[in-house]
Design an enzyme around this catalytic site. Structure first.
Site, PDB file in Angstrom:
ATOM      1  N   LYS A 183       0.882   3.233  -3.213  1.00 14.49           N
ATOM      2  CA  LYS A 183      -0.308   3.916  -3.739  1.00 14.49           C
ATOM      3  C   LYS A 183       0.053   5.333  -4.157  1.00 14.49           C
ATOM      4  CE  LYS A 183      -4.416   3.590  -1.879  1.00 14.49           C
ATOM      5  NZ  LYS A 183      -5.633   3.220  -1.131  1.00 14.49           N
ATOM      6  N   ASP A 241     -16.661  -6.267 -23.547  1.00 11.88           N
ATOM      7  CA  ASP A 241     -17.231  -7.520 -23.039  1.00 11.88           C
ATOM      8  C   ASP A 241     -18.723  -7.384 -22.738  1.00 11.88           C
ATOM      9  OD1 ASP A 241     -14.925  -9.094 -23.047  1.00 11.88           O
ATOM     10  OD2 ASP A 241     -14.231  -8.207 -21.171  1.00 11.88           O
ATOM     11  N   ASP A 248     -10.798  -6.004 -17.077  1.00 10.17           N
ATOM     12  CA  ASP A 248      -9.659  -5.996 -18.021  1.00 10.17           C
ATOM     13  C   ASP A 248      -8.613  -5.039 -17.490  1.00 10.17           C
ATOM     14  OD1 ASP A 248      -9.800  -7.492 -20.553  1.00 10.17           O
ATOM     15  OD2 ASP A 248     -11.759  -6.520 -20.706  1.00 10.17           O
ATOM     16  N   ASP A 284     -16.476 -10.439 -28.236  1.00 12.09           N
ATOM     17  CA  ASP A 284     -15.575  -9.383 -28.731  1.00 12.09           C
ATOM     18  C   ASP A 284     -14.215 -10.013 -29.006  1.00 12.09           C
ATOM     19  OD1 ASP A 284     -15.122  -9.691 -25.981  1.00 12.09           O
ATOM     20  OD2 ASP A 284     -14.368  -7.640 -25.760  1.00 12.09           O
ATOM     21  N   GLY A 290     -12.036   3.027  -7.441  1.00 11.10           N
ATOM     22  CA  GLY A 290     -10.864   2.447  -8.074  1.00 11.10           C
ATOM     23  C   GLY A 290      -9.685   2.424  -7.145  1.00 11.10           C
ATOM     24  N   HIS A 291      -8.555   2.087  -7.707  1.00 16.91           N
ATOM     25  CA  HIS A 291      -7.320   1.998  -6.936  1.00 16.91           C
ATOM     26  C   HIS A 291      -6.205   2.465  -7.855  1.00 16.91           C
ATOM     27  CE1 HIS A 291      -4.376   0.298  -4.140  1.00 16.91           C
ATOM     28  NE2 HIS A 291      -3.741  -0.097  -5.222  1.00 16.91           N
ATOM     29  N   ASP A 294     -16.716   5.966  -1.257  1.00 12.38           N
ATOM     30  CA  ASP A 294     -16.777   5.312   0.039  1.00 12.38           C
ATOM     31  C   ASP A 294     -15.752   4.188  -0.027  1.00 12.38           C
ATOM     32  OD1 ASP A 294     -17.786   4.604   2.565  1.00 12.38           O
ATOM     33  OD2 ASP A 294     -19.749   5.402   1.972  1.00 12.38           O
ATOM     34  N   ASP A 295     -15.762   3.279   0.948  1.00 10.41           N
ATOM     35  CA  ASP A 295     -14.810   2.174   0.864  1.00 10.41           C
ATOM     36  C   ASP A 295     -15.153   1.239  -0.280  1.00 10.41           C
ATOM     37  OD1 ASP A 295     -13.172   3.003   2.818  1.00 10.41           O
ATOM     38  OD2 ASP A 295     -14.227   1.961   4.425  1.00 10.41           O
ATOM     39  N   CYS A 345       0.825  -1.208   0.000  1.00  5.53           N
ATOM     40  CA  CYS A 345       0.000   0.000   0.000  1.00  5.53           C
ATOM     41  C   CYS A 345       0.856   1.253   0.000  1.00  5.53           C
ATOM     42  CB  CYS A 345      -0.996  -0.003   1.152  1.00  5.53           C
ATOM     43  SG  CYS A 345      -2.615  -0.534   0.573  1.00  5.53           S
TER      44      CYS A 345
END
Ligand SMILES: Cc1cc2nc3c(=O)[nH]c(=O)nc-3n(C[C@H](O)[C@H](O)[C@H](O)COP(=O)(O)OP(=O)(O)OC[C@H]3O[C@@H](n4cnc5c(N)ncnc54)[C@H](O)[C@@H]3O)c2cc1C
Length: 725
Positions: A401, A466, A443, A604, A516-517, A425-426, A398
């Protein structure tokens, strides 16, 4: 993990004559910690010295254009294919058409000039010689028409300087060749405001005037164009000239948008620069070539001066980035002008001297070709040093990040531009659509093009494929982004550009980014987990193909080979542009068309290649297929690259499904079937009776290459097979 650390950004605007040198110089010897970005409106830049030879038909397009994609790849620079339209000097950002602005630490402009077209009507009825690609398009159409009909339209060239005279002689030569020997006179006129070649010596004027007269080219001198109407050009003295085509080759004019910046400009609107080529009032901005006006050493606008400014510009950009004092540059007082006469002869002009001869054309050609070779035949550049903070060991887990401050600023920027982002939020809270089934897909891949905005658009398109392939409607996306470590503003901009590209696609598709991350990574990467929904009755699966179904493919294949070529500097700029443009096309409308035409099954086409994905459908449906290889749409250049051994790393693995092909003789198009696709098209089984109307609808909806590529048949041998026709 050891990574390069970019802390400053050098942005080169325009791939002109001086900037190609700067790119090569920084490729040969990188400045630690500096990211070089080239922003260019055209990905192939013409060399001015060879233009008349191109018009005359002595050269092919590729001989006199520098492929900026290849140059950028070879020199390790980022290429952004976009037009600069403004400069915010306070915020230090370059404004671009149709995409987010780009921050810079140091900026250099080499965007050339365009002919001044002040006469009313000229902008509507005349074709300016620059931008060159637009001019060449008109010119090539005209030549093709003359070759087809043997009729020559009445042509007027406006501009009696060296460029206008040389272009006129070249036009004459090309049309004479198109018509063949014994053809009647070519109706060609040259119009000029003052005297012909007024800045040249008397001898040069008389040699070139004689050349024009010898070809029966009508010269209207002291004839300032007052206005241009459809088919007729009016001069101030009352004379008028009827025409079918007017080419405008008058003196150089500056880009209008420069006037809206607070850059110091000269009286003609060009950027005023000191002898160091730095703007007279902006210490972080430099300019070279036609767009620059060196107040202490005024010179005419000519490619030769832009070429000479390349080395001092590169040197001073380095000095600026290192914080060292800049060096003044004094251009030569006069340059040797070599003006082609269209018939492989040239007139050399040097001060009061002028001379004509065939050997002078040979000399000009060898000088021009030698210069081009420097940027066309690129030997591998020496290893570039890592960034100045390369030795820093970066944290994993982490700790890797992207910082919360950077992320917060990116989200704030995106929101302020109207992006529809929920409060994070989380975890995302999603309503479930009544009466529909949820679809989920993920993906993720690393960047294959060093342009985060464009990469973001393609990654988003790829991920949505997809959901569309299943007949569904995408609703939300979670992002996972990797960004190389660097100065916070550089990291912020890369993340922002990627997400802005993706959000542009999501906004059109009705998709919300709900979380997201983002993490530091060795290279840029981006992926999405997409959630969508579909009514049970509309689900399209891989299974469901029926005998007799026509196989419909919505986009051309070949992106894997082109991206491999791009990575190795072996793909042409035009191939790269077409492949990227294809990947930027959403499959949303295609999915609608396929559903409307009763698709039985769909997928696809992505990493496993066309054959791999077709086999998935055939295995699931227990069917075989016939593929008409000649009908499969391909991207230009893909087959050529594959034939010369340039293939994606996944190609060999994909080719393992070769065993399913039952055709005995080798088929020339077979290898392309194994090429992995990024943001590829949809492949569907459509009932035979509706296949042609489906293709017509797809083509109308923005898929010009959509084609029927084969048909489905029973697997009579009990084994799934693909026959190639
Ligand atoms: C017919 C003709 C013949 C000529 N022959 C000669 C000759 O023999 N010798 C000679 O010395 N000169 C010649 N010239 C003059 C010569 O073309 C120019 O002086 C020269 O091209 C200027 O080079 P540059 O580097 O300033 O810009 P350019 O070579 O014009 O390059 C400008 C670059 O900037 C890009 N660009 C433009 N606007 C933008 C934007 N807004 N955003 C991003 N990118 C942008 C363009 O795509 C292009 O790549 C000729 C001109 C003409 C018209």
């Amino acid at each position: 993990m050891r990574t390069s650390f970019n802390s400053r950004s050098l942005v080169l605007v325009g791939g002109g004559h001086a900037h190609v040198h700067v790119l090569k110089s920084f490729g040969m010897r990188a400045e630690p910690g500096v990211k070089v970005t080239l922003v260019t409106r055209d990905v192939e830049t013409p060399y001015s010295g060879m233009l008349p030879g191109l018009i005359a038909g002595h050269y092919e397009h590729d001989e006199c254009h520098i492929d900026l994609w290849r140059l950028a790849i070879a020199t390790g620079a980022r290429l952004i294919h976009a037009e600069a339209i403004g400069l915010d000097l306070e915020r230090r950002v370059l404004e671009l058409r149709g995409r987010p602005a780009l921050p810079y630490d140091v900026l250099s402009l080499d965007i050339g000039s365009t002919p001044r077209m002040q006469a009313p009507g000229a902008d509507r009825h005349a074709v300016p010689v620059k931008p060159i690609d637009h001019f060449l398009q008109s010119w090539q159409q005209l030549v093709a028409q003359v070759e087809r009909t043997a009729e020559v339209p009445r042509i007027v060239v406006v501009g009696g300087g060296a460029g206008g005279v040389e272009a006129t002689l070249a036009i004459h030569a090309r049309l004479r060749a198109a018509l063949g020997q014994g053809a009647r006179a070519i109706p060609l006129s040259l119009v000029t405001r003052g005297a012909l070649l007024e800045h040249f010596n008397t001898r040069a004027r008389s040699i070139l005037t004689a050349e024009l007269l010898k070809r029966r080219i009508a010269v209207f001198d002291n004839a300032e164009v007052e206005r241009v109407e459809a088919g007729i050009l009016w001069c101030r003295d009352g004379r008028s000239i009827a025409f079918d085509e007017v080419f405008w080759v008058t003196g150089a004019g500056a880009a209008q948008w420069l006037g809206k910046t607070s850059l110091a400009l000269d009286s003609d609107g060009f950027i005023a620069v000191a002898p160091s080529l730095r703007s007279c009032n902006q210490e972080r901005v430099f300019a070279a070539g036609d767009v620059a006006s060196a107040l202490a050493h005024p010179r005419e606008k000519a490619g030769v001066y832009a070429v000479r400014q390349g080395p001092p510009l590169a040197d001073n950009l380095r000095r600026m980035l290192r914080g060292e004092p800049l060096q003044p540059f004094v251009p030569q007082k006069r340059a040797l002008a070599l003006i082609g006469t269209g018939d492989r002869e040239a007139v050399a002009v040097w001060g009061p001297l002028a001379l004509k001869g065939r050997w002078l054309w040979t000399l000009k050609e060898s000088i021009d070709r030698r210069w081009m070779r420097r940027y066309q035949h690129l030997s591998p550049m020496p290893d570039r040093p890592e960034g100045e903070a390369a030795e820093t060991m970066r944290c994993g887990g982490c700790g890797a990040k992207v910082s919360s401050a950077v992320l917060a600023r990116v989200l704030q920027r995106l929101r302020s531009e109207g992006a529809d982002l929920i409060d994070l939020d989380d975890a995302a809270i999603l309503p479930s659509p009544a009466g529909e089934t949820l679809l989920q897909t993920v993906d993720h891949f690393r960047a294959f093009v060093d342009d985060p905005f464009r990469f973001g658009r393609i990654a988003a398109n790829h991920a949505l494929g997809d959901i569309y392939a299943m007949g569904g409607r995408p609703a939300t996306a979670l992002a996972i982004a990797g960004v190389p470590p660097g100065a916070p503003d550089i990291v912020e901009d890369q993340l922002y550009q990627m997400l802005a590209g993706a959000l542009a696609v999501f906004a059109r598709s009705g998709v919300r980014l709900v979380g997201g991350h983002s993490a530091e990574a060795a290279e840029i990467s981006l992926g999405f987990a997409i959630t969508g929904s579909v009514r049970e009755s509309q689900i399209l699966r891989k299974r469901g193909l029926a005998p007799g179904d026509r196989l419909v493919l919505t986009k051309p294949i070949g992106t894997g080979a082109i991206l491999a070529g791009l990575g190795q500097g072996r793909a042409r700029a035009s191939w790269i542009e077409e492949a990227l443009a294809t990947m930027e096309v959403s499959s949303a409308r295609a999915a609608h068309c396929l559903l409307d035409h009763g698709a039985h099954a769909c997928t696809d086409v992505t990493g496993f290649g066309l054959l791999g994905h077709l086999l998935e459908m055939l295995n699931a449906s227990k069917m075989s297929a016939v593929l008409e290889v000649a009908s499969i749409p391909e991207l230009p250049g893909a087959r050529e690259l594959i034939t010369s051994g340039i293939v994606s790393t996944l190609h060999a693995e994909n080719a393992r499904c070769r065993d399913a092909i039952v055709t005995k003789a080798g088929h020339p198009g077979t290898e392309l079937l194994f090429d992995p696709q990024t943001a590829g098209g949809l492949l569907a089984g459509i009932p035979a009776a509706r296949a042609q109307s489906c293709i017509a609808a797809l083509r109308q909806s923005g898929y010009p290459h959509a084609s029927v590529i084969g048909s489905v048949k029973d697997a009579v041998t009990g084994r799934v097979e693909v026959e190639l026709l």
